[in-house]
Design a protein around this motif. Structure first.
Motif, PDB file in Angstrom:
ATOM      1  N   ILE A  64      35.251  32.539  51.593  1.00 55.05           N
ATOM      2  CA  ILE A  64      34.356  33.557  51.042  1.00 55.05           C
ATOM      3  C   ILE A  64      34.030  33.215  49.593  1.00 55.05           C
ATOM      4  N   ARG A  65      32.771  33.380  49.228  1.00 54.61           N
ATOM      5  CA  ARG A  65      32.357  33.263  47.825  1.00 54.61           C
ATOM      6  C   ARG A  65      31.828  34.613  47.386  1.00 54.61           C
ATOM      7  N   ILE A  66      32.376  35.108  46.273  1.00 51.80           N
ATOM      8  CA  ILE A  66      31.898  36.370  45.711  1.00 51.80           C
ATOM      9  C   ILE A  66      31.520  36.147  44.247  1.00 51.80           C
ATOM     10  N   PRO A  67      30.570  36.935  43.735  1.00 52.85           N
ATOM     11  CA  PRO A  67      30.217  36.822  42.323  1.00 52.85           C
ATOM     12  C   PRO A  67      31.375  37.302  41.448  1.00 52.85           C
ATOM     13  N   ASP A  68      31.501  36.706  40.281  1.00 52.48           N
ATOM     14  CA  ASP A  68      32.587  37.057  39.368  1.00 52.48           C
ATOM     15  C   ASP A  68      32.080  36.916  37.933  1.00 52.48           C
ATOM     16  N   VAL A 127      39.114  42.331  49.091  1.00 54.96           N
ATOM     17  CA  VAL A 127      39.169  40.881  48.883  1.00 54.96           C
ATOM     18  C   VAL A 127      39.127  40.568  47.391  1.00 54.96           C
ATOM     19  N   ARG A 128      38.247  41.239  46.670  1.00 51.04           N
ATOM     20  CA  ARG A 128      38.148  41.023  45.222  1.00 51.04           C
ATOM     21  C   ARG A 128      39.470  41.381  44.530  1.00 51.04           C
ATOM     22  N   ASP A 129      40.016  42.557  44.858  1.00 54.04           N
ATOM     23  CA  ASP A 129      41.262  43.017  44.240  1.00 54.04           C
ATOM     24  C   ASP A 129      42.427  42.077  44.530  1.00 54.04           C
ATOM     25  N   ARG A 130      42.608  41.692  45.798  1.00 50.64           N
ATOM     26  CA  ARG A 130      43.769  40.882  46.179  1.00 50.64           C
ATOM     27  C   ARG A 130      43.661  39.434  45.725  1.00 50.64           C
ATOM     28  N   SER A 131      42.445  38.993  45.388  1.00 52.40           N
ATOM     29  CA  SER A 131      42.275  37.596  44.986  1.00 52.40           C
ATOM     30  C   SER A 131      42.368  37.380  43.481  1.00 52.40           C
ATOM     31  N   THR A 132      42.606  38.432  42.715  1.00 57.94           N
ATOM     32  CA  THR A 132      42.764  38.253  41.267  1.00 57.94           C
ATOM     33  C   THR A 132      44.145  37.679  40.975  1.00 57.94           C
ATOM     34  N   PRO A 133      44.258  36.884  39.928  1.00 55.26           N
ATOM     35  CA  PRO A 133      45.557  36.287  39.605  1.00 55.26           C
ATOM     36  C   PRO A 133      46.668  37.318  39.377  1.00 55.26           C
TER      37      PRO A 133
END
Length: 141
Positions: A64-68, A127-133
């Motif tokens: 998955i690619r999401i904007p950041d 996905v955004r929340d769980r993929s943060t360092p």
């Protein structure tokens, strides 16, 4: 030992994750319950589009690619998710979990690797929340 259609999957990734494309996804899984991993679907939207494609009785893998944002500059975050359907039998679960190395060689590079087993909680926000360092958990359950 699992085999993977690396050429077909890489070709799909090159179309979805072209320069300038800030979001999209590639879904791969097992062909006819065999140990051969193939492309199942692609999309140019957010991870919410994937939810109806997750199979309760299978293992699947998603890039998955999401904007950041980084230092107030737009960028992207690439995330690999190992979907473990909750109805996968325990013996198959153990056997399939050994295939992640084959998948990692094709679905790369990534900023984060997640595991998911509950489609009710699968979506862009999680996905955004769980993929943060700093996330305490890299599991979507």
């Amino acid at each position: 030992m699992a085999t993977i259609d690396s050429a077909g999957i890489r070709q799909a990734m090159s179309k979805v994750f072209v320069d300038g494309n800030r979001q999209g996804w590639v879904l791969v899984g097992y062909e006819n319950k065999s140990d051969h991993i193939v492309l199942q679907a692609t999309g140019f939207g957010n991870p919410d589009e994937i939810k109806p494609l997750l199979r309760e009785d299978e293992f699947q893998y998603i890039m998955i690619r999401i904007p950041d944002q980084k230092d107030e500059h737009p960028t992207v975050r690439d995330i690999r998710v190992a979907w473990q359907g909750p109805k996968v039998k325990i013996v198959e679960r153990g056997r399939r979990s050994t295939h992640i190395g084959v998948v990692e060689e094709v679905l790369k590079p990534v900023h984060a690797a997640l595991t998911a087993n509950n489609s009710a909680h699968f979506g862009e926000a999680t996905v955004r929340d769980r993929s943060t360092p700093g996330s305490g958990s890299h599991i979507i359950d």
